[in-house]
Design an enzyme around this catalytic site. Structure first.
Site, PDB file in Angstrom:
ATOM      1  N   HIS A  97       0.827  -1.201   0.000  1.00  0.00           N
ATOM      2  CA  HIS A  97       0.000   0.000   0.000  1.00  0.00           C
ATOM      3  C   HIS A  97       0.866   1.258   0.000  1.00  0.00           C
ATOM      4  O   HIS A  97       2.088   1.197   0.115  1.00  0.00           O
ATOM      5  CB  HIS A  97      -0.927  -0.010   1.211  1.00  0.00           C
ATOM      6  N   GLU A 102       1.320   3.663   2.174  1.00  0.00           N
ATOM      7  CA  GLU A 102       2.101   3.950   3.379  1.00  0.00           C
ATOM      8  C   GLU A 102       3.398   3.139   3.409  1.00  0.00           C
ATOM      9  O   GLU A 102       4.449   3.643   3.811  1.00  0.00           O
ATOM     10  CB  GLU A 102       1.271   3.634   4.633  1.00  0.00           C
ATOM     11  N   GLY A 107     -26.963   1.457 -27.148  1.00  0.00           N
ATOM     12  CA  GLY A 107     -27.510   2.556 -27.902  1.00  0.00           C
ATOM     13  C   GLY A 107     -28.574   3.338 -27.151  1.00  0.00           C
ATOM     14  O   GLY A 107     -28.656   3.288 -25.913  1.00  0.00           O
TER      15      GLY A 107
END
Length: 340
Positions: free
Chosen positions: A44, A46, A282
């Site tokens: 991560h 940190e 669409g």
């Protein structure tokens, strides 16, 4: 904290289903370390931030302030808890942009830091941090993906000629931007007629980035196998009413015909942990999302030079929630965002 958010964005497209996070370690107004979450399953922000500190500055870690764009985790997931790492490094002050509302965190990281004597401040650039991870927060708080509706139209508001022949509406520069948009989302969805008449690839070939999971509604499995969507180069989901089956990279997902099809698709995305979807057409499919109020953003590209008379109409969409407009050559792009 601005730098944290800047770093966090570098993880876009690579960290989902985790959030994008950046971290900066500061000693007396000098940045001694910084990092961001780079890849799902890897360290991560940190961890990367603390590991980036040079040997000569390691003794300053315990005297520094850690800025992080999202609450540090306190649970064991793919990696150990970041709150424990902060405590182990004796970092005295932590400034957090916003709380992590994911149930495994949701204040537990902040509580653990405070219990260990760390001074914690929360709410610095909170709005910007929430916006950065809007897909992550929507997914966990609303139990559905973040939904973006997008289409291109002529100056009269038509998306194709009356005979449905394909018309190149947006210019080359805008097309590159559209492919960038695709790279930022987990999935991309089109309806049966769009797949049949436009034969789109729905990839990010004009931009460096991951391809979204392609999804198409083909209720009766009538679309020809020769379409680009079935080339087995990108994971593709076919929503239909006949079978559940896997064929190479193509997954057939059976829908119940007596239920809201759009809601079933959104539930399927949630089950598959796909945190966002961009719906590219669409008209009927887009209109159904609008009518059911299933949208978080709408992006409309209008070619102000192109005229299509008596063509296929774009979806009917009225909103006073225009957040910005930009112009790329002859294309005007209007961005709308649903109010919370």
């Amino acid at each position: 904290m601005h730098r944290c958010l800047q770093l966090a964005k570098l993880g876009a497209g690579n960290v989902a289903p985790n959030p994008m996070v950046g971290a900066v370690l500061v000693y007396k107004d000098r940045i001694i370390g910084e990092g961001y979450h780079q890849q799902y399953g890897q360290p991560h922000a940190e961890v990367n931030c603390i590991n980036s500190v040079k040997d000569e500055d390691r003794t300053l870690i315990a005297k520094s302030i850690l800025y992080v764009s999202l609450e540090p985790c306190a649970h064991h997931g793919k990696t150990p808890p970041c709150a424990d790492l902060i405590i182990a490094n004796k970092i005295p002050d932590v400034i957090v942009a916003c709380r992590d509302t994911y149930i495994e965190v949701d204040g537990k990281g902040i509580e653990k830091l405070k219990a260990a004597g760390v001074n914690v401040m929360v709410g610095v650039l909170e709005k910007e941090a929430l916006e950065l991870n809007k897909r992550f927060f929507t997914f966990h708080e609303k139990c559905r993906p973040y939904i973006i509706l997008k289409w291109a139209q002529s100056k009269e508001g038509n998306i194709a000629d009356a005979d449905r022949s394909r018309v190149l509406i947006s210019n080359e520069q805008t097309n590159i931007l559209v492919h960038k948009w695709r790279s930022e989302e987990a999935a991309i969805l089109v309806g049966t007629n769009t797949a049949l008449y436009d034969d789109p690839s729905l990839t990010t070939r004009l931009w460096t980035g991951n391809n979204p999971v392609r999804m198409v509604i083909d209720s009766d499995l009538k679309l020809p196998a020769t379409l680009h969507l079935f080339d087995n180069t990108v994971p593709t989901i076919v929503f239909n009413k006949h079978k559940n089956e896997v064929d190479g990279l193509i997954t057939y997902y059976k829908l119940r015909t007596d239920k809201n099809i759009n809601l079933q698709i959104l539930n399927a995305l949630y089950e598959l942990k796909l945190q966002s979807v961009i719906v590219e057409g669409g008209t009927r499919l887009l209109q159904s999302f609008i009518d059911n109020d299933y949208w978080d953003e709408v992006r409309i590209i209008t070619n102000t030079d192109l005229s299509i008379v008596d063509g296929l109409s774009a979806p009917l969409f009225e909103s006073d929630q225009l957040i910005k407009e930009e112009t790329i050559l002859n294309d005007r792009i209007s961005y709308y965002k649903e109010n919370e």
